[in-house]
Design a protein around this motif. Structure first.
Motif, PDB file in Angstrom:
ATOM      1  N   GLU A 199       0.746  -1.295  -0.066  1.00  0.00           N
ATOM      2  CA  GLU A 199       0.111   0.182  -0.060  1.00  0.00           C
ATOM      3  C   GLU A 199       0.968   1.376   0.102  1.00  0.00           C
ATOM      4  O   GLU A 199       0.626   2.126  -0.672  1.00  0.00           O
ATOM      5  CB  GLU A 199      -0.962   0.030   1.341  1.00  0.00           C
ATOM      6  N   LYS A 200       1.894   1.107   0.850  1.00  0.00           N
ATOM      7  CA  LYS A 200       2.756   2.361   1.100  1.00  0.00           C
ATOM      8  C   LYS A 200       3.670   2.584  -0.322  1.00  0.00           C
ATOM      9  O   LYS A 200       3.940   3.578  -0.794  1.00  0.00           O
ATOM     10  CB  LYS A 200       3.731   2.348   2.123  1.00  0.00           C
ATOM     11  N   TYR A 203       1.738   4.191  -3.070  1.00  0.00           N
ATOM     12  CA  TYR A 203       1.531   5.539  -2.825  1.00  0.00           C
ATOM     13  C   TYR A 203       2.520   6.354  -3.114  1.00  0.00           C
ATOM     14  O   TYR A 203       2.635   7.334  -3.772  1.00  0.00           O
ATOM     15  CB  TYR A 203       1.120   5.879  -1.168  1.00  0.00           C
ATOM     16  N   TYR A 204       3.766   5.913  -2.807  1.00  0.00           N
ATOM     17  CA  TYR A 204       4.888   6.264  -3.159  1.00  0.00           C
ATOM     18  C   TYR A 204       5.277   6.448  -4.724  1.00  0.00           C
ATOM     19  O   TYR A 204       5.704   7.430  -5.374  1.00  0.00           O
ATOM     20  CB  TYR A 204       6.234   5.632  -2.696  1.00  0.00           C
ATOM     21  N   GLN A 206       2.834   6.583  -7.060  1.00  0.00           N
ATOM     22  CA  GLN A 206       1.730   7.183  -7.600  1.00  0.00           C
ATOM     23  C   GLN A 206       2.054   8.890  -7.465  1.00  0.00           C
ATOM     24  O   GLN A 206       1.704   9.677  -8.117  1.00  0.00           O
ATOM     25  CB  GLN A 206       0.294   6.840  -7.070  1.00  0.00           C
ATOM     26  N   ASN A 207       3.050   9.129  -6.368  1.00  0.00           N
ATOM     27  CA  ASN A 207       3.409  10.460  -6.029  1.00  0.00           C
ATOM     28  C   ASN A 207       4.618  10.763  -6.312  1.00  0.00           C
ATOM     29  O   ASN A 207       5.243  11.641  -5.826  1.00  0.00           O
ATOM     30  CB  ASN A 207       2.972  10.618  -4.484  1.00  0.00           C
TER      31      ASN A 207
END
Length: 322
Positions: A199-200, A203-204, A206-207
């Protein structure tokens, strides 16, 4: 011919040499030119003085490890026979942890050269990590990058490699640009999945905290406040490698990994890796580490495979030695 008798002191012979002399046979295999005879707590070595001295050192390491830790495994003996380090180099110590990964995975520098790679990366802003397949070059580099991100010493991780086919013509690949280049970057994704929860990691990515991209995407950019890894750099030309190295910003760290025995460039193109490591290696702030067969941490047969191909390459270079 020289002879030497070594005493193993109070160490039980079976603890040192194994049941049915299984570990003693590993010593004999490592020193085929020596005659090695074990009787009780003494070992007699016969052969050249140089081989005797080397074998004595290995046996003493085995004895010290047995005395200190109360046990000696088959893998311990293989490591002692193959590596140039001391007993302390071979101990699986918690101080060698680089990063704690997903699902409780502990990522460590597992060989003396991997530990040296960690030290050199800490001491230099640019590091060339060269060596054969399976030595942990990429995995260790990614672990160092993840550690730097977790410690907030960098804001981003940038992972890149040239999109060069490994001796195969893959032809047309369906899908969008990401789907076309992902197969080339899969080893980097695999390492990241081990070290960052899914999940992290999503996030990393995608950003753009973690960016995985082919080398061509680096042109014209300045890469700063980032830990940058160029993987499979043996497949870069001199111009490509120069382009990449001149992208590095003032607050960046960089590791360049490569294996000169696995160049997949077309025959009319020369790899820029060896030249770069030679001409840049003396510059302050740039380090070089050469990992070896003894650092291979994949299946034990990988070491033998690498050794066989190295022998073949030497024979092809020197046909008179066949």
């Amino acid at each position: 011919m020289s002879e030497l008798i070594i005493s193993i002191g109070d160490t039980e012979p079976v603890e040192l040499f194994g049941v049915n002399n299984s570990r003693l046979n590993l010593i004999k295999k490592s020193f085929p030119l020596l005659k090695i005879v074990a009787r009780g707590n003494k070992i007699k070595l016969s052969g050249s003085a140089e081989n005797i001295a080397q074998c004595k050192n290995k046996i003493e390491q085995m004895v010290k490890m047995t005395e200190k830790y109360g046990q000696l495994s088959h893998k311990n003996v293989e490591a002692i026979m193959e590596q140039e380090g001391t007993v302390s180099d071979l101990v699986d110590d918690s101080s060698q942890v680089i990063v704690h990964g997903s699902n409780g995975l502990v990522v460590k520098a597992r060989t003396p050269n991997q530990r040296k790679m960690v030290t050199l990366s800490d001491e230099n802003d640019v590091l060339f990590a060269l060596g054969p397949a399976g030595t942990g070059k990429t995995y260790t580099a990614v672990a160092l990058a993840v550690r730097a991100l977790k410690n907030k010493s960098v804001r981003r991780i940038i992972l890149t490699r040239p999109a060069v086919e490994a001796g195969e013509n893959l032809g047309f690949l369906p899908g969008d640009l990401k789907e076309k280049i992902d197969p080339y970057l899969r080893p980097l994704y695999d390492a990241l999945h081990d070290m960052i929860p899914l999940e992290k990691l999503n996030y990393y990515m995608q950003n753009n905290v973690i960016e995985v991209a082919p080398l061509a995407f680096m042109r014209g950019r300045t890469l700063d406040n980032a830990f940058i890894i160029l993987d499979e750099s043996q497949n870069t030309t001199t111009a490509q490698l120069k382009m990449f190295l001149t992208r590095i910003g003032p607050s960046a760290k960089c590791i360049i990994t490569g294996d000169m025995s696995q160049v997949d460039l077309p025959k009319n193109q020369k790899s820029g890796l060896r030249q770069a490591a030679e001409i840049l290696g003396q510059i302050e702030g740039i380090g070089t580490i050469h990992l070896k067969q003894s650092d291979v941490i994949r299946h034990k047969l990988v070491k033998e495979i690498i050794k066989a191909y190295e022998i073949l390459e030497e024979q092809e270079k020197n046909p008179k030695d066949k």
